[in-house]
Design a protein around this motif. Structure first.
Motif, short mmCIF file in Angstrom:
data_model
loop_
_atom_site.label_atom_id
_atom_site.label_comp_id
_atom_site.label_asym_id
_atom_site.label_seq_id
_atom_site.Cartn_x
_atom_site.Cartn_y
_atom_site.Cartn_z
N GLU H 50 0.50 -0.77 0.33
CA GLU H 50 -0.13 0.42 0.20
C GLU H 50 0.69 1.21 0.22
O GLU H 50 1.32 1.31 0.79
CB GLU H 50 -0.89 0.08 1.16
CG GLU H 50 -2.62 1.11 1.16
CD GLU H 50 -2.77 1.10 2.45
OE1 GLU H 50 -2.85 1.90 3.45
OE2 GLU H 50 -2.89 0.08 2.93
N PRO H 51 0.93 2.22 -1.37
CA PRO H 51 1.90 2.70 -1.17
C PRO H 51 1.43 4.30 -0.32
O PRO H 51 -0.14 4.71 -0.40
CB PRO H 51 1.92 3.59 -2.78
CG PRO H 51 1.09 2.37 -3.58
CD PRO H 51 0.08 1.76 -2.39
N HIS H 52 1.82 5.26 0.45
CA HIS H 52 1.39 6.27 1.13
C HIS H 52 1.94 7.82 0.78
O HIS H 52 3.44 7.61 0.53
CB HIS H 52 1.53 6.12 2.64
CG HIS H 52 0.63 5.33 3.49
ND1 HIS H 52 0.23 5.58 4.51
CD2 HIS H 52 -0.23 4.25 2.76
CE1 HIS H 52 -0.67 4.45 4.91
NE2 HIS H 52 -0.48 4.16 3.60
N LEU H 53 1.78 8.52 0.13
CA LEU H 53 2.33 9.39 -0.26
C LEU H 53 2.42 10.48 0.35
O LEU H 53 1.82 10.59 1.03
CB LEU H 53 1.72 10.15 -2.28
CG LEU H 53 1.87 8.24 -2.98
CD1 LEU H 53 1.13 9.15 -4.53
CD2 LEU H 53 3.55 7.71 -3.16
N GLY H 54 2.96 12.02 -0.56
CA GLY H 54 2.73 12.81 0.20
C GLY H 54 3.81 13.55 1.41
O GLY H 54 4.07 14.66 1.30
N TYR H 55 4.79 12.47 1.57
CA TYR H 55 5.88 12.87 2.12
C TYR H 55 7.10 14.29 1.99
O TYR H 55 8.08 14.13 2.03
CB TYR H 55 6.50 11.20 2.85
CG TYR H 55 6.25 10.86 3.81
CD1 TYR H 55 6.04 11.30 4.92
CD2 TYR H 55 5.59 10.00 3.05
CE1 TYR H 55 5.30 10.27 5.64
CE2 TYR H 55 4.33 8.92 3.80
CZ TYR H 55 5.05 9.05 5.43
OH TYR H 55 3.63 9.00 6.10
N ILE H 56 6.58 13.99 0.22
CA ILE H 56 7.36 15.52 0.00
C ILE H 56 6.57 16.27 -0.73
O ILE H 56 6.79 16.77 -1.94
CB ILE H 56 8.84 14.85 -1.38
CG1 ILE H 56 9.72 15.93 -1.20
CG2 ILE H 56 8.29 13.77 -2.30
CD1 ILE H 56 10.33 16.89 -0.75
N HIS H 57 5.14 16.39 -0.83
CA HIS H 57 3.68 16.92 -1.00
C HIS H 57 4.46 18.59 -1.23
O HIS H 57 4.61 18.82 0.41
CB HIS H 57 2.74 16.12 -0.95
CG HIS H 57 1.91 17.26 -1.53
ND1 HIS H 57 1.50 17.77 -2.59
CD2 HIS H 57 0.62 18.16 -0.69
CE1 HIS H 57 0.29 18.33 -3.23
NE2 HIS H 57 0.00 18.75 -1.67
N ARG H 58 5.04 18.84 -2.44
CA ARG H 58 4.97 19.93 -1.52
C ARG H 58 4.08 21.68 -2.13
O ARG H 58 4.61 22.94 -2.49
CB ARG H 58 6.69 20.81 -2.19
CG ARG H 58 7.09 20.15 -1.88
CD ARG H 58 8.75 19.98 -2.42
NE ARG H 58 9.49 19.55 -3.66
CZ ARG H 58 10.44 19.58 -4.40
NH1 ARG H 58 11.65 19.95 -3.95
NH2 ARG H 58 10.39 19.31 -5.74
N SER H 59 3.14 20.92 -2.57
CA SER H 59 1.80 21.71 -2.98
C SER H 59 2.23 23.08 -4.07
O SER H 59 1.68 24.16 -4.12
CB SER H 59 1.28 22.63 -2.12
OG SER H 59 2.15 23.31 -1.74
N ILE H 60 3.41 21.74 -5.55
CA ILE H 60 3.71 23.28 -6.50
C ILE H 60 2.21 23.42 -7.24
O ILE H 60 2.40 24.50 -7.66
CB ILE H 60 4.20 22.35 -7.24
CG1 ILE H 60 6.03 21.68 -6.32
CG2 ILE H 60 4.61 22.55 -8.68
CD1 ILE H 60 6.19 21.40 -7.10
N GLU H 61 1.12 22.58 -7.03
CA GLU H 61 -0.07 23.75 -8.45
C GLU H 61 -0.10 24.56 -8.41
O GLU H 61 -0.79 25.26 -8.01
CB GLU H 61 -0.70 21.89 -8.53
CG GLU H 61 -0.94 20.96 -9.60
CD GLU H 61 -1.18 20.06 -9.56
OE1 GLU H 61 -2.56 20.04 -9.01
OE2 GLU H 61 -0.91 18.99 -10.15
N LYS H 62 -0.96 24.01 -6.53
CA LYS H 62 -1.63 24.81 -5.58
C LYS H 62 -0.17 26.67 -5.60
O LYS H 62 -0.58 27.93 -6.04
CB LYS H 62 -1.53 25.54 -4.33
CG LYS H 62 -2.43 26.36 -3.70
CD LYS H 62 -3.57 26.80 -4.02
CE LYS H 62 -4.23 27.43 -3.25
NZ LYS H 62 -5.57 27.39 -3.10
N MET H 63 1.33 26.37 -5.72
CA MET H 63 1.94 27.56 -6.14
C MET H 63 1.94 28.21 -7.19
O MET H 63 1.84 29.47 -7.24
CB MET H 63 3.24 27.06 -5.79
CG MET H 63 4.25 27.88 -4.97
SD MET H 63 5.88 26.46 -4.38
CE MET H 63 6.54 27.85 -5.45
#
Ligand code: SF4
Ligand code: SF4
Ligand code: SF4
Lengths: 358, 116, 190, 104, 182, 158, 150, 378
Positions: H50-63
């Motif tokens: 089960e992959p868990h992501l988001g440990y490097i989610h830098r919200s680039i799209e929002k930025m």
């Protein structure tokens, strides 16, 4: 370096003259203790540095070169640092076994030193079951690893320990069979006799192809037994972070890696003794002149040279090959090494009985 | 020296390890925090304990090893005297190894040597 | 007291102490480790008695083989960290009493029996040569037949192990495959 | 004190035997019971070797008996553990109390 | 900009030296031996979250080869590592993990913040909802290397700076332990 | 047949391994192939690419003059607010009031070396310098003021 | 297949679909309720839209729009399918069973925009922390603690 | 906020019988960054991932929604930092497409060459990293030796080693370095000599082959269904090379083959990448001598404003299809920006590929997927 025979006898004589036998024995014990401890420390430093230098050379880089001239104090600094680092015990671990495990591996490594002939007549105890003693004691080391893996209460440790348990016990078999071939040829288990049997040529050369096969099998098996790459599944970094010693830090961790290197040294020393004539100089048939020149090189240098050659071989493996998968590793042993060594043993038996060796 | 040397070596091993560990214990004052004692699992708090029954595929190898190990043990005294006894020893060992090799083949056939 | 005696007492203490801990420890893994120490102690005792060959075999077979096997089976069948249920008090007391009295009785028997005739005229010779020769000899005191029988025994043990240990796993595989195909069907559906 | 006598060795083996016995009585877990049996077998081995060494030093039969006992112990342990694992698979427990019920 | 002065000499030191509260720094010869060993044997935790990690790999590669300093023993387990090189962005989800890793390291331990992200969030300072604005909000940092990413030589420079800092007994770790013993 | 496969398996395996060992052995015995450059020692000869983007600097000439007019184009161009231009009013020689740069605050800790500010600057007052030895022990040291104290704008730049 | 044929085929399966051809590719705007049926239809013959190369959502402040970029690896025609959702209760049928890549993409849209995909096999947060509040890619998302406005 | 108030969970809590739940990552040497996999093991066999992501989610799209069209390009080189050039190209191409900016030929040639160099550099790094995952350390150093040559070229021309920011809408930021062509040629020569070394050390090695052959098999249908692209899909026999399907820059003018393997296992993925590097060399060889003279940047307005509408640009990065999707309201900043990252889809296939195999196989599978986590998390 000199041949150490003279020194030992002189010391013993002197001690016996000066003191009564019990005290002389005690003093000798102390000497042995000190010698073995310093040998351990020295070997650890040298081997680790050698490994790093060899790796660097193979990997087209320089390796440690800034601590001391040419980096020779690098491992000393590492050791000192490890000693001065906190050796923590996790709260969730089984504290007693966790702390006991490094002692066990150290004791095993230390006990293995006893029958090794470092030079002519320089041996701690020429035990009459020599090589059997070695295989017996080395089968203890798996316990240390299993203990460390279990006591850490860490999943990686446990998986690593289980792997190495299965691996070490499996490869003990082919190592044992490889050793047996030499025992068959020599007719003795005693290290000194095995060395003496190679007076006029090393078994590797005298014993034709079967012994060469046995030698190859031996090298593969001991590489696996000491958990070295490509068989380093117990501490496979990319899979199990640091394997069975994931939770160990500071000196406790240092003891594990020290024991690993000492074990490499020991198995290589045994390999050199069995197949390459131990401290015996290289003698070729009846070339008296040549043999004479070879005799001038002290026996301890012969022994160390051979051992370090084998160690280098094992390091060379490590820096060349990818790691095997667990099932492949066990397959290799059970499907290839074991049948081959059984068959090889029969061949050697025939050679020995017929006297076909030189 | 004999067996005494083994004891000497044991003492050496213990002294060496204990010395190293003790020096660290005395001179290094580590910090403590609640995380430090926890098992390391890639930076994620562990949820299940490994001290929990789980499948090991290795025991079959250990079983087979035990059998071969005992065989190996019997071969040592044999190997020592092979040269003296001569041909008889060869025949004896042929039978011995043959029987065991049968077992080995059986294990192979049954797939005991295959990882499940 | 000479050194040899001291060593003997130390070894005996190790054997008995570790043995007691092995049968009383509540964690099964620790129990196995204590058993191991007891067995190593026995090997040391053999060493002390100068039967190095048996000592080595004791270590190779027991420590390298049996204990490892036991440890693996512990992982397979137990919660190795969980404490085992303690036996009931009465049972414990009863067993302890039985064992103690048994020990006392036997020891009494041994210490008062003076039929042991010590004829240490010949030194105890356990060189590998002796052992090997006697093992392979076909004379009256030779052990060649047991030697060959051992191979039969080992063969039987191996076959037995494989038959016993492999059977249910094939069942499991079968059930697993059934489950697998089921899930595949489910997957295929959508 | 002088040399160690046979009696003292026999005492060790006796004590070990009864320790094993105690374990066998109190434990309800097949693996620990197996471990206790191993202890008992070992105490017998000590006896064989000790008798051989002290009483008949010119002979080696005690050694051979020990050797064969060890062999048999190994075979026994292997089969026993195979059975235990099998039992565990079908019963999900290796407690003797559970095993007697033979539920499946 | 002269390296010799910048790093070898103690007077012109990059950055401010925090005075130890309650007295000067006494570095006995025993301490200096220990510090020598510690500074020459910095085993990094193989910790890399993003782009800067690639430059860290380059530093390990043959051309730059940080093994010359004895740093090549990258440990995967924090128990055996001495220094975390925070190479890359730290986001809110990663922050507890980083904290935990740091906590689980055995003392003494040091931290290098590599790259703009680890120092301050760097390119992701404004308008992001998930980036930690500087790793020193989570764990104490000893040496900062700006750059995006800093080139391998810059990392080596930082390592040397850290070595000097350890030799002077000025790392946060050392100051903290001195506190304790007082 | 089975035996033949078995033997050829072993042979192929061993020979492929030996090939690999020959390669590594070659490198082991040829130290000339080592490509390591020794950073702190080769510092004198180390030459970075002249375009290397290490930090933003503002070149000053010997009269302590720079070319920045304080137009804030760089501040606008910068994607993550690394540059802050603090302006002041200055009375120049002719007595006219003029906007001039008081401090060009540059936060190296934020800079991503994207070069947009340099491109945007109308008077080429700033440029990228190939420096990399920026390591500090204190983060506040990384906030720099690019115009030197007492510097003035160069004559003739609008 | 030309755009006309595609339009025809789609109209047959989703009567309410409207088309838009201003952009690079053919845009099809459909009702959310029709989506699952249409998806099944276009996956099979003759369109063979077997490859979702982009699946996302756009916040228009008044409503959300799901955007599916589809292509066929065999016939190489691309279409864009859009479905408008209300902002208060965005809900649409999942297509994770048809294109397996949609499973992850939908989870991402779920946490970023709060779109609920009915019948999704495992609709949990994928990227954000479990306890993250709000839907960050919506225009009205505010996070005064972490977000520093330039 | 980051105090240690976190509750330490009771470790005696037990999982299901016979299984071991192991967390791999976020700090794990083989997850190449900060992927977190929750692996359920049965012995050594993987039952579930089960992959868990988001440990490097830098919200680039929002930025990016608050960055102008010139500014947002630099962020994309932080996403898939190993193909930063290609990402930048995608963004520039999209802006150019939206505003109909003419890009000079010279810029297009240089972009293509740099893109291919980036691809080679990325694959080189991947070989090293994957070999390391499989336990061979030495190939890493050999691969980095060649990669270092590329970085040197990049440094000369773009001024950075990894995150270039060299491409601007309309062309290039500045002209290529005068030594560019010679250095590239020298690199090609060296590369051709050295790439055979990998054959001895990796490709032909029995251990490597047995570790990768038949491991992590992905069928063509699954690859399509999971949205896999790039070498991962091509190793399963799906042709999906955007350079062929929708050529951009000067890819239409050059000759090269799309590398396809059909086995779909880890070894096939390895071979695809090796062969792809040779194709890249082929492309560069065709272009390097024919870079036309002229401007390096086209005429652009100072302030870029994309017309109202939606834009999508696909490019082929080293990992597969990278897409930029911009919804513009006509302002200077995008209304919504979405990056379609190749790794995200490729990762979703991981659990399908690895279930039922060994832990060691997981490393081979994951290694050959060539994941770059910041690209996945964005
Ligand atoms: S500082 Fe730059 S290169 Fe380093 S991690 Fe952050 S964005 Fe990537
Ligand atoms: S280089 Fe880029 S980030 Fe740095 S100051 Fe200039 S515009 Fe800002
Ligand atoms: S540096 Fe250039 S752009 Fe910035 S304020 Fe000065 S003149 Fe304007």
């Amino acid at each position: 370096m000199f041949s150490l025979e003279g020194i030992t006898t002189a010391t013993q004589d002197w001690l016996l003259i000066k003191f009564n036998p019990t005290i002389a024995l005690a003093i000798e014990c102390v000497i042995v203790i000190l010698l073995s401890i310093s040998l351990f420390a020295l070997l650890g430093l040298v081997l680790v540095l050698m490994e790093r230098k060899v790796a660097a050379r193979i990997q087209i880089r320089l390796g440690p070169n800034r601590v001391g001239p040419g980096g020779i104090f690098q491992t000393a600094a590492d050791t000192l640092k490890l000693i001065m680092k906190e050796g923590l015990t996790p709260d969730t671990a089984d504290k007693f076994l966790f702390n006991l495990a490094p002692f066990i591996v150290m004791m095993v490594a230390m006990l293995l030193l006893a029958p090794i002939a470092f030079a002519k007549n320089f041996q701690i105890w020429d035990i009459n079951i020599g090589v059997l003693y070695i295989s017996a004691i080395s089968s203890l080391s798996v316990i240390g690893i299993l203990m460390a893996g279990w006591a850490s209460n860490n999943k990686y440790s446990l998986l690593g320990a289980m792997r190495s348990g299965a691996q070490i016990v499996s490869y003990e078999l082919s190592a044992g069979f490889a050793v047996l071939t030499i025992v068959v040829l020599t007719g003795s288990l005693q290290i000194s006799e095995i060395v003496a049997a190679q007076q006029n040529g090393w078994w590797l050369f005298k014993g034709h192809i079967p012994v060469i096969i046995a030698f190859v099998l031996y090298i593969i098996a001991v590489t696996a037994e000491t958990n070295r790459a490509p068989f380093d599944l117990a501490e496979a970094e990319s899979e199990l972070t640091a394997g069975f010693h994931t939770e160990y830090s500071g000196m406790k961790f240092a003891l594990f890696s020290l024991a690993e290197y000492i074990n490499i040294f020991i198995v290589c020393a045994i390999g050199a003794t069995l197949f390459l004539g131990g401290w015996m100089p290289l003698h070729i048939g009846h070339w008296e002149g040549f043999n004479h020149i070879m005799d001038y090189i002290p026996s301890s240098i012969w022994f160390m040279g051979k051992t370090f050659f084998l160690i280098f071989l094992i390091m060379w493996f490590r820096w060349t090959f990818p790691r095997l998968r667990v099932d492949q590793l066990l397959n290799l042993e059970w499907k290839y090494l074991l049948p081959i060594s059984l068959f090889n043993l029969l061949l050697v038996t025939i050679i020995a009985i017929m006297g076909w060796h030189f | 020296m004999g067996a005494i040397s083994l004891i000497a070596l044991l003492i050496a091993a213990i002294a060496f390890s204990a010395g190293g560990i003790l020096v660290g214990k005395i001179f290094v004052k580590g910090s403590s925090n609640p995380q430090k004692g926890q098992a390391y699992e890639c930076g994620i708090p562990t949820t299940t304990s490994p001290w929990h029954q789980f499948n090991v595929g290795y025991y079959l190898y250990a079983l087979l090893f035990l059998v071969f190990d005992v065989e190996l043990v019997f071969l040592y005294p044999w190997a020592v005297v092979v040269k003296k006894v001569g041909m008889i020893a060869l025949f004896e060992i042929l039978i011995f190894i043959f029987i065991l090799f049968m077992g080995f083949l059986y294990a192979h056939k049954k797939g005991a040597l295959k990882w499940n | 007291m000479n050194i040899s005696a001291i060593i003997f007492y130390a070894i005996s203490a190790l054997i008995l102490g570790a043995g007691i801990l092995a049968v009383t420890s509540v964690k099964i893994f620790r129990s196995a480790i204590w058993l191991l120490f007891s067995l190593v102690g026995i090997a040391a005792l053999y060493f002390w008695m100068q039967v190095e060959f048996i000592a080595a075999i004791q270590i190779v077979v027991y420590v390298g083989g049996i204990v490892v096997l036991i440890i693996f089976s512990i992982f397979l069948t137990q919660h190795s960290g969980k404490e085992m249920p303690k036996p009931t008090k009465s049972k414990m007391i009863f067993s302890a009493l039985a064992s103690l009295s048994g020990t006392a009785f036997t020891y009494n028997l041994i210490s008062h029996y003076d039929g042991f005739t010590f004829n240490s005229s010949k030194p105890f010779n356990t060189s590998m040569n002796e052992i090997g020769t006697q093992m392979l000899s076909t004379t009256n005191y030779g052990y060649i037949l047991p030697f060959e029988l051992v191979s039969m025994l080992l063969l039987a043990a191996m076959v037995g192990c494989i038959v016993i240990a492999m059977r249910p796993s094939s069942n499991q595989i079968a059930s697993a495959t059934i489950m697998l195909t089921e899930s595949e069907i489910l997957n295929k559906k959508d | 004190m002088q040399e160690i006598t046979l009696t003292q060795i026999l005492f060790v083996s006796t004590a070990l035997f009864f320790i094993g016995m105690y374990g066998l009585f109190t434990r309800r877990n097949l693996i620990t019971m197996l471990m206790s049996i191993e202890l008992m077998l070992n105490s017998v081995n000590i006896n064989f070797v000790a008798f051989n060494k002290y009483l008949y030093p010119e002979k080696l039969d005690g050694l051979f008996f020990t050797l064969f006992i060890i062999t048999i112990a190994a075979a026994e342990a292997a089969v026993a553990i195979a059975i235990i694992i099998n039992l565990y698979r079908s019963h999900n427990s290796i407690d003797v109390d559970d095993a007697t019920e033979m539920k499946y | 900009m002269e390296l010799k002065e910048n790093i070898k000499g103690n007077e012109k030191f990059p950055g401010i030296i925090h005075e130890t509260p309650g007295g000067g720094i006494v570095v006995s010869s025993f301490d200096s031996v220990i510090n020598w060993a510690r500074s020459n044997s910095l085993w990094p935790l193989s910790f890399a979250t993003s782009c800067c990690g690639i430059e860290m790999m380059s530093t390990a590669s043959a051309k730059y080869d940080f093994s010359r300093f004895g740093f090549e023993v990258a440990r995967a387990s924090p128990r055996q590592a001495d220094v975390i090189i925070i190479a890359g962005t730290i986001v809110n989800k990663m922050a507890p993990v980083l904290k935990r890793l740091y906590d689980q390291m055995a003392d003494p331990k040091y931290v290098i913040a590599m790259g703009a992200c680890a120092i301050s969030g760097g390119p992701f300072f404004y308008n992001t909802y998930s980036v930690v604005k500087g790793a020193d909000h989570i764990i104490p940092v000893d040496v900062y290397i700006p750059g995006c990413p800093p080139r391998p030589e810059a990392l080596l420079h930082a390592m040397i700076a850290l070595q000097e800092k350890i030799k002077m007994g000025m790392t946060r770790e050392q100051i903290r332990t001195e506190f304790k013993t007082q | 047949m089975f035996l033949k496969d078995y033997i050829s398996d072993v042979y192929n395996g061993v020979s492929s391994l030996l090939k690999g060992m020959r390669k590594t052995g070659y490198y082991f015995t040829h130290p000339k192939e080592i490509i390591t450059e020794q950073y702190p020692d080769n510092r004198a000869t180390l030459k970075l690419a002249d375009r290397f983007k290490g930090e933003v600097i503002m070149p000053h000439d010997e009269n302590n003059e720079h070319a920045c007019t304080g137009c804030t184009a760089c501040e606008i161009a910068c994607p993550n607010g690394t540059i802050k231009v603090v302006t002041k009013s200055e009375v120049n020689a002719e007595g006219k009031k003029k906007k001039a740069v008081d401090a060009l605050v540059y936060r190296l800790e934020l800079c991503t070396m994207c070069n947009l500010c340099v491109v945007a600057c109308p008077s080429d007052a700033i440029k990228m310098a190939p420096n990399f030895e920026h390591s500090v022990f204190d983060r506040t040291k990384l906030t720099k003021i690019l115009n030197k104290p007492g510097s003035k704008i160069r004559e003739g730049i609008e | 297949m030309t755009n006309e044929e595609i339009k025809e085929y789609i109209s047959a399966h989703a009567p309410n679909a409207t088309f838009e051809e201003t952009g690079e590719w053919l845009n099809i705007i459909i009702e959310a309720a029709e989506w699952k049926a249409l998806a099944t239809a276009i996956k099979g013959n003759p369109l063979q839209m077997d490859f979702v190369f982009c699946l996302t959502c756009v916040d228009w402040k008044t409503h959300l729009t799901m955007v599916y970029h589809l292509t066929s690896t065999k016939q190489r025609h691309n279409i864009v399918i859009k479905a408008n959702l209300t902002i208060d209760q965005p809900q649409i049928e999942t297509v994770a069973g048809i294109w397996r890549t949609a499973e992850f993409h939908e989870r991402e849209v779920f946490e970023m925009f709060g779109v609920h995909f009915s019948n999704h096999p495992d609709l949990r947060k994928l990227i954000l922390e479990e306890d993250f509040k709000g839907f960050p890619l919506r225009k009205d998302f505010e996070d005064p603690i972490n977000m520093i406005k330039l | 906020m980051y105090n240690q108030t976190e509750i330490i969970k009771d470790t005696t809590e037990l999982g299901p019988e016979g299984e071991l739940v192991v967390n791999m990552g976020p700090q794990h040497p083989a997850t190449h960054g900060v992927l977190h996999l929750v692996v359920t093991l049965n012995g050594e066999t993987i039952k579930k991932i089960e992959p868990h992501l988001g440990y490097i989610h830098r919200s680039i799209e929002k930025m990016c929604e608050s960055l102008t069209y010139r500014q947002f390009i630099y962020v994309t080189s932080r996403m898939d930092y190993l193909s930063s050039h290609i990402n930048n190209t995608a963004c520039a191409l999209l802006v150019e497409k939206g505003m109909q900016i003419e890009v000079p030929e010279r810029a297009q040639y240089v972009r293509t060459i740099l893109n291919e160099l980036t691809r080679i550099a990325s694959h080189e790094l991947w070989i090293g990293a994957m070999a390391m995952d499989l336990g061979a350390f030495t190939p890493f150093f050999y691969a980095f030796r060649e990669r270092e040559m590329i970085t040197e070229i990049m440094e000369d021309t773009c001024g950075a080693r990894l995150t270039m920011n060299y491409i601007v809408p309309g062309g290039l930021m500045y002209d290529i370095h005068p030594t560019f062509q010679n250095k590239v040629k020298a690199f090609i020569k060296q590369f051709k000599e050295k790439v055979v070394e990998y054959e001895d050390l990796v490709t032909n090695n029995v251990i490597f082959q047995s570790r990768t052959k038949g491991v992590g098999i992905l069928s063509a249908e699954d690859a399509i269904s999971f949205g896999c692209t790039g070498p991962v899909a091509r190793a399963s026999g799906v042709n999906c090379d955007i350079r062929k399907i929708a050529p951009y820059d000067v890819y239409a003018k050059v000759e090269f083959d799309e590398v396809i393997e059909t086995a779909g296992d880890s070894f096939a993925r390895y071979m695809v990448r090796i062969k792809e590097m040779n194709q890249s060399i082929r492309i560069i060889e065709q272009l390097i001598d024919t870079i036309p003279e002229g401007d390096f940047v086209g005429k652009t307005k100072n302030v870029l404003k994309l017309p109202k509408g939606e834009f999508y640009q696909r490019v082929e990065t080293a990992r597969g299809e990278f897409g930029v999707y911009i919804v513009s309201e006509g302002g200077t900043t995008p209304h919504r920006i979405k990056f379609r990252s190749p790794g995200f889809s490729n990762l979703s296939a991981l659990s399908h590929m690895a279930e039922g195999s060994k832990i060691g196989d997981l490393m081979a599978t994951m290694g050959t997927l060539d994941l770059v986590i910041p690209d996945i998390d964005r």
